[in-house]
Design a protein around this motif. Structure first.
Motif, PDB file in Angstrom:
ATOM      1  N   TRP A   1     -69.143  -6.703 -40.952  1.00  0.00           N
ATOM      2  CA  TRP A   1     -68.434  -5.591 -40.371  1.00  0.00           C
ATOM      3  C   TRP A   1     -67.247  -5.016 -41.106  1.00  0.00           C
ATOM      4  CZ3 TRP A   1     -70.110  -2.713 -36.065  1.00  0.00           C
ATOM      5  CH2 TRP A   1     -71.331  -3.362 -35.590  1.00  0.00           C
ATOM      6  N   TYR A   2     -66.853  -3.934 -41.136  1.00  0.00           N
ATOM      7  CA  TYR A   2     -65.881  -3.049 -41.788  1.00  0.00           C
ATOM      8  C   TYR A   2     -64.883  -2.479 -40.505  1.00  0.00           C
ATOM      9  CZ  TYR A   2     -67.137  -4.437 -46.329  1.00  0.00           C
ATOM     10  OH  TYR A   2     -67.603  -5.123 -47.344  1.00  0.00           O
ATOM     11  N   GLU A   3     -63.626  -2.539 -40.523  1.00  0.00           N
ATOM     12  CA  GLU A   3     -62.757  -1.883 -39.666  1.00  0.00           C
ATOM     13  C   GLU A   3     -62.138  -0.805 -40.370  1.00  0.00           C
ATOM     14  OE1 GLU A   3     -59.619  -2.771 -36.068  1.00  0.00           O
ATOM     15  OE2 GLU A   3     -60.460  -4.293 -37.278  1.00  0.00           O
TER      16      GLU A   3
ATOM     17  N   VAL B   1     -56.590  14.358 -34.039  1.00  0.00           N
ATOM     18  CA  VAL B   1     -56.170  12.987 -33.582  1.00  0.00           C
ATOM     19  C   VAL B   1     -55.297  12.208 -34.082  1.00  0.00           C
ATOM     20  CG1 VAL B   1     -58.509  12.827 -32.310  1.00  0.00           C
ATOM     21  CG2 VAL B   1     -58.131  11.928 -34.465  1.00  0.00           C
ATOM     22  N   GLN B   2     -54.513  11.575 -33.322  1.00  0.00           N
ATOM     23  CA  GLN B   2     -53.313  10.772 -33.849  1.00  0.00           C
ATOM     24  C   GLN B   2     -53.683   9.505 -34.493  1.00  0.00           C
ATOM     25  OE1 GLN B   2     -50.585   9.483 -30.751  1.00  0.00           O
ATOM     26  NE2 GLN B   2     -48.829  10.098 -32.003  1.00  0.00           N
ATOM     27  N   GLY B   3     -54.902   8.667 -34.068  1.00  0.00           N
ATOM     28  CA  GLY B   3     -55.471   7.728 -34.628  1.00  0.00           C
ATOM     29  C   GLY B   3     -56.971   7.662 -34.519  1.00  0.00           C
ATOM     30  N   VAL B   4     -57.658   6.864 -34.995  1.00  0.00           N
ATOM     31  CA  VAL B   4     -59.085   6.434 -35.098  1.00  0.00           C
ATOM     32  C   VAL B   4     -59.428   5.083 -35.775  1.00  0.00           C
ATOM     33  CG1 VAL B   4     -61.314   7.263 -35.771  1.00  0.00           C
ATOM     34  CG2 VAL B   4     -59.652   9.206 -35.522  1.00  0.00           C
ATOM     35  N   ARG B   5     -60.019   4.238 -34.772  1.00  0.00           N
ATOM     36  CA  ARG B   5     -60.579   2.989 -35.215  1.00  0.00           C
ATOM     37  C   ARG B   5     -62.247   3.105 -35.120  1.00  0.00           C
ATOM     38  NH1 ARG B   5     -61.406  -1.982 -31.473  1.00  0.00           N
ATOM     39  NH2 ARG B   5     -61.803  -3.549 -33.077  1.00  0.00           N
ATOM     40  N   VAL B   6     -62.624   2.868 -36.472  1.00  0.00           N
ATOM     41  CA  VAL B   6     -64.085   2.826 -36.735  1.00  0.00           C
ATOM     42  C   VAL B   6     -64.435   1.314 -36.911  1.00  0.00           C
ATOM     43  CG1 VAL B   6     -66.109   3.495 -37.851  1.00  0.00           C
ATOM     44  CG2 VAL B   6     -64.043   5.393 -37.287  1.00  0.00           C
ATOM     45  N   MET B   7     -65.653   1.024 -36.344  1.00  0.00           N
ATOM     46  CA  MET B   7     -65.993  -0.383 -36.845  1.00  0.00           C
ATOM     47  C   MET B   7     -67.523   0.018 -37.184  1.00  0.00           C
ATOM     48  SD  MET B   7     -64.230  -2.729 -35.906  1.00  0.00           S
ATOM     49  CE  MET B   7     -64.919  -4.382 -36.175  1.00  0.00           C
ATOM     50  N   THR B   8     -67.877  -0.523 -38.232  1.00  0.00           N
ATOM     51  CA  THR B   8     -69.214  -0.293 -38.824  1.00  0.00           C
ATOM     52  C   THR B   8     -69.707  -1.155 -39.744  1.00  0.00           C
ATOM     53  OG1 THR B   8     -70.647   1.526 -40.154  1.00  0.00           O
ATOM     54  CG2 THR B   8     -68.454   0.987 -40.744  1.00  0.00           C
TER      55      THR B   8
ATOM     56  N   THR C   1     -55.146  14.276 -47.031  1.00  0.00           N
ATOM     57  CA  THR C   1     -55.218  13.599 -48.471  1.00  0.00           C
ATOM     58  C   THR C   1     -56.496  12.826 -48.349  1.00  0.00           C
ATOM     59  OG1 THR C   1     -52.959  13.007 -47.971  1.00  0.00           O
ATOM     60  CG2 THR C   1     -54.181  11.689 -49.687  1.00  0.00           C
ATOM     61  N   TYR C   2     -57.317  12.510 -47.436  1.00  0.00           N
ATOM     62  CA  TYR C   2     -58.411  11.726 -47.547  1.00  0.00           C
ATOM     63  C   TYR C   2     -59.548  12.377 -46.782  1.00  0.00           C
ATOM     64  CZ  TYR C   2     -55.360   7.954 -48.860  1.00  0.00           C
ATOM     65  OH  TYR C   2     -54.401   7.181 -49.480  1.00  0.00           O
ATOM     66  N   VAL C   3     -61.015  12.333 -47.408  1.00  0.00           N
ATOM     67  CA  VAL C   3     -62.148  12.786 -46.746  1.00  0.00           C
ATOM     68  C   VAL C   3     -62.826  11.253 -46.357  1.00  0.00           C
ATOM     69  CG1 VAL C   3     -64.085  13.789 -46.882  1.00  0.00           C
ATOM     70  CG2 VAL C   3     -62.305  14.764 -47.878  1.00  0.00           C
ATOM     71  N   VAL C   4     -63.043  11.104 -44.920  1.00  0.00           N
ATOM     72  CA  VAL C   4     -64.069   9.896 -44.847  1.00  0.00           C
ATOM     73  C   VAL C   4     -65.165  10.376 -43.999  1.00  0.00           C
ATOM     74  CG1 VAL C   4     -63.717   7.628 -43.457  1.00  0.00           C
ATOM     75  CG2 VAL C   4     -61.621   8.808 -44.558  1.00  0.00           C
ATOM     76  N   GLU C   5     -66.208   9.758 -44.563  1.00  0.00           N
ATOM     77  CA  GLU C   5     -67.715   9.807 -44.155  1.00  0.00           C
ATOM     78  C   GLU C   5     -67.857   8.498 -43.530  1.00  0.00           C
ATOM     79  OE1 GLU C   5     -70.481  12.591 -45.948  1.00  0.00           O
ATOM     80  OE2 GLU C   5     -69.166  11.904 -47.717  1.00  0.00           O
ATOM     81  N   THR C   6     -68.541   8.351 -42.237  1.00  0.00           N
ATOM     82  CA  THR C   6     -69.226   7.319 -41.791  1.00  0.00           C
ATOM     83  C   THR C   6     -70.606   7.648 -41.368  1.00  0.00           C
ATOM     84  OG1 THR C   6     -68.380   7.427 -39.569  1.00  0.00           O
ATOM     85  CG2 THR C   6     -67.114   6.442 -40.813  1.00  0.00           C
ATOM     86  N   GLU C   7     -71.319   6.693 -40.853  1.00  0.00           N
ATOM     87  CA  GLU C   7     -72.639   7.196 -40.348  1.00  0.00           C
ATOM     88  C   GLU C   7     -72.849   7.814 -38.995  1.00  0.00           C
ATOM     89  OE1 GLU C   7     -71.901   3.554 -37.956  1.00  0.00           O
ATOM     90  OE2 GLU C   7     -71.335   3.864 -40.015  1.00  0.00           O
ATOM     91  N   ARG C   8     -71.436   8.228 -38.499  1.00  0.00           N
ATOM     92  CA  ARG C   8     -71.639   9.001 -37.178  1.00  0.00           C
ATOM     93  C   ARG C   8     -70.686   9.979 -37.322  1.00  0.00           C
ATOM     94  NH1 ARG C   8     -70.764   6.084 -31.940  1.00  0.00           N
ATOM     95  NH2 ARG C   8     -71.855   8.104 -31.219  1.00  0.00           N
TER      96      ARG C   8
END
Length: 101
Positions: free
Chosen positions: A53-55, A73-80, A29-36
């Motif tokens: 910070w954003y989680e 993966v079942q779950g991902v947690r990103v801090m940025t 459903t979603y495309v998510v781009e982070t710096e990494r």
């Protein structure tokens, strides 16, 4: 392994990853781009934290990473603290109201 062989190996791995991405894209459903990283996900939540910070919590996700053997993966947690982009995908059956009524 020569430099040419290494380049050919990396090119082949990237092509395989692109093909996998193309095949799994309709499942998300979603495309998510982070710096990494680049993710496809079906669930997501963004929470603003202290000091800029954003989680990001993503569930039921796929990770674009050529060197990762298991990309689902079942779950991902990103801090940025950097920019990130979340885009909702349009499914073919959602176009023009989902078809004839």
């Amino acid at each position: 392994m020569s430099e040419e062989e290494l380049d050919a190996f990396e090119s082949d791995a990237e092509l395989q990853l692109y093909r996998e991405y193309r095949d799994v894209l309709p499942m998300f459903t979603y495309v998510v781009e982070t710096e990494r990283r680049f993710y496809l996900a079906n669930q997501g939540e963004v929470t603003a934290q202290e000091e800029g910070w954003y989680e990001l919590h993503l569930g039921d996700a796929w990770v674009w990473d050529v060197y990762r053997p298991g990309r689902f993966v079942q779950g991902v947690r990103v801090m940025t603290r950097r920019d990130f982009n979340i885009e909702e995908l349009t499914r073919k059956d959602d176009l023009f109201g989902g078809g004839p009524n």
